[in-house]
Motif scaffolding. Structure first.
Motif, mmCIF file in Angstrom:
data_model
loop_
_atom_site.group_PDB
_atom_site.id
_atom_site.type_symbol
_atom_site.label_atom_id
_atom_site.label_comp_id
_atom_site.label_asym_id
_atom_site.label_seq_id
_atom_site.Cartn_x
_atom_site.Cartn_y
_atom_site.Cartn_z
ATOM 1 N N PRO A 1 33.582 44.179 34.399
ATOM 2 C CA PRO A 1 34.528 43.838 35.474
ATOM 3 C C PRO A 1 35.117 42.448 35.259
ATOM 4 O O PRO A 1 34.493 41.568 34.694
ATOM 5 C CB PRO A 1 33.660 43.884 36.733
ATOM 6 C CG PRO A 1 32.269 43.731 36.255
ATOM 7 C CD PRO A 1 32.217 44.308 34.876
ATOM 8 N N GLU B 1 28.817 43.968 39.800
ATOM 9 C CA GLU B 1 27.944 44.082 38.628
ATOM 10 C C GLU B 1 27.003 45.264 38.771
ATOM 11 O O GLU B 1 26.667 45.923 37.794
ATOM 12 C CB GLU B 1 27.167 42.787 38.442
ATOM 13 C CG GLU B 1 28.018 41.630 37.989
ATOM 14 C CD GLU B 1 27.192 40.394 37.722
ATOM 15 O OE1 GLU B 1 25.989 40.521 37.408
ATOM 16 O OE2 GLU B 1 27.753 39.296 37.824
ATOM 17 N N ALA C 1 28.884 48.296 37.805
ATOM 18 C CA ALA C 1 29.085 48.315 36.359
ATOM 19 C C ALA C 1 27.815 48.765 35.650
ATOM 20 O O ALA C 1 27.871 49.562 34.706
ATOM 21 C CB ALA C 1 29.511 46.937 35.870
#
Length: 109
Positions: free
Chosen positions: A44, A56, A59
């Motif tokens: 990202p 995060e 991700a």
């Protein structure tokens, strides 16, 4: 001033065909890359508030899902290797088409 319509049509057709081929080979290359178990995961980035950015945690979850999907692939190792090589060939065709277009623009005037 006269317009050479046949030249205009030739340039239009060449641009259209090359755009379709580059996009087609690039998308095929990405598809084969995923089938080979090498899904591209992009980290990202920080943008303004106007653009939604994944966290995060999201991700990591996406990377975990990609790794899990790669393990479940029904392809054998040879088939994965063939898909990977074919994906790289597709990307090379895209690069050659773009480079060829640039060379035509630079040296064919």
């Amino acid at each position: 001033m006269t317009i050479h319509w046949d030249s205009f049509v030739q340039v239009f057709i060449a641009a259209f065909v090359s755009a379709v081929l580059v996009v087609g080979f690039y998308s095929l290359g990405l598809r084969l890359l995923v089938r080979a178990g090498r899904a591209p995961v992009v980290a990202p980035a920080e943008f303004t508030d106007a653009i939604t950015v994944i966290s995060e945690k999201e991700a990591r979850r996406a990377e975990k899902a990609a790794a899990k999907a790669a393990k479940r692939s029904p392809l054998t190792d040879g088939q994965k290797r063939l898909a990977l090589v074919t994906a790289y060939v597709c990307f090379a065709v895209c690069a050659a088409a773009v480079l060829g277009g640039l060379l035509l623009i630079l040296f064919n005037h």
